[in-house]
Write an enzyme that holds these catalytic residues in place. Structure first.
Site: not given
Length: 159
Positions: A48-49
């Site tokens: 996600t990052c």
């Protein structure tokens, strides 16, 4: 105790990589006299990052600057070399990559999480904060497993 809106950021030392090598960054001087959008991620190069969080701030950098943000910084409980490599591989020009290698800053502001079940140990929670002259003006902390209120788009909408 978790930091809240209106609190002054605690004194801490983060690290960034410069052309001359690692450089210690004192939070007192880094946040002094300007407006900084600081966002934290559980880990560099994590799904996600890398797919959403950092790219969103890269994409919205100019719009955030136009709304009065002087600098955008990303922090994570990673070492400075990992943060620099992640920034470079993500074309994160204009984003200051600040390593919180031991998690001291995350702990000082009360925003740690236990990522042990993923083999990550103590990490920072995912959040975005707007800091003016060292004082927290906005704080948006994600619920575990979520990515909504810490995005660049959400922060931009709050400015």
């Amino acid at each position: 105790m978790t930091i809240t809106v209106g609190d002054k950021l605690p004194s801490a030392t983060l690290v960034k990589v410069t052309p001359d090598g690692p450089d210690q960054v004192a939070t007192d001087s880094f946040f002094a006299g300007r407006t900084v959008a600081l966002f934290a991620v559980p880990g560099a190069f994590t799904p996600t990052c890398s797919a959403k969080h950092l790219p969103g701030f890269v994409e919205k950098r100019e719009e955030l600057n136009a709304k009065g943000v002087d600098e955008i910084a990303c922090t994570s409980v990673n070492d400075a070399f990992v943060m620099a490599a992640w920034g470079k591989s993500s074309d994160a020009d204009g984003i200051t990559m600040l390593a919180d290698g031991n998690g001291d800053f995350a702990e000082a502001i009360g925003l740690t999480m236990d990522g042990s079940k993923f083999g990550m140990g103590k990490r920072s929670q995912r959040y975005t904060m707007l800091v003016e002259d060292g004082v927290v003006k906005q704080l948006h902390v994600e619920e575990p497993g979520e990515f909504k209120v810490s995005s660049a788009e959400y922060l931009l909408g709050e400015l």
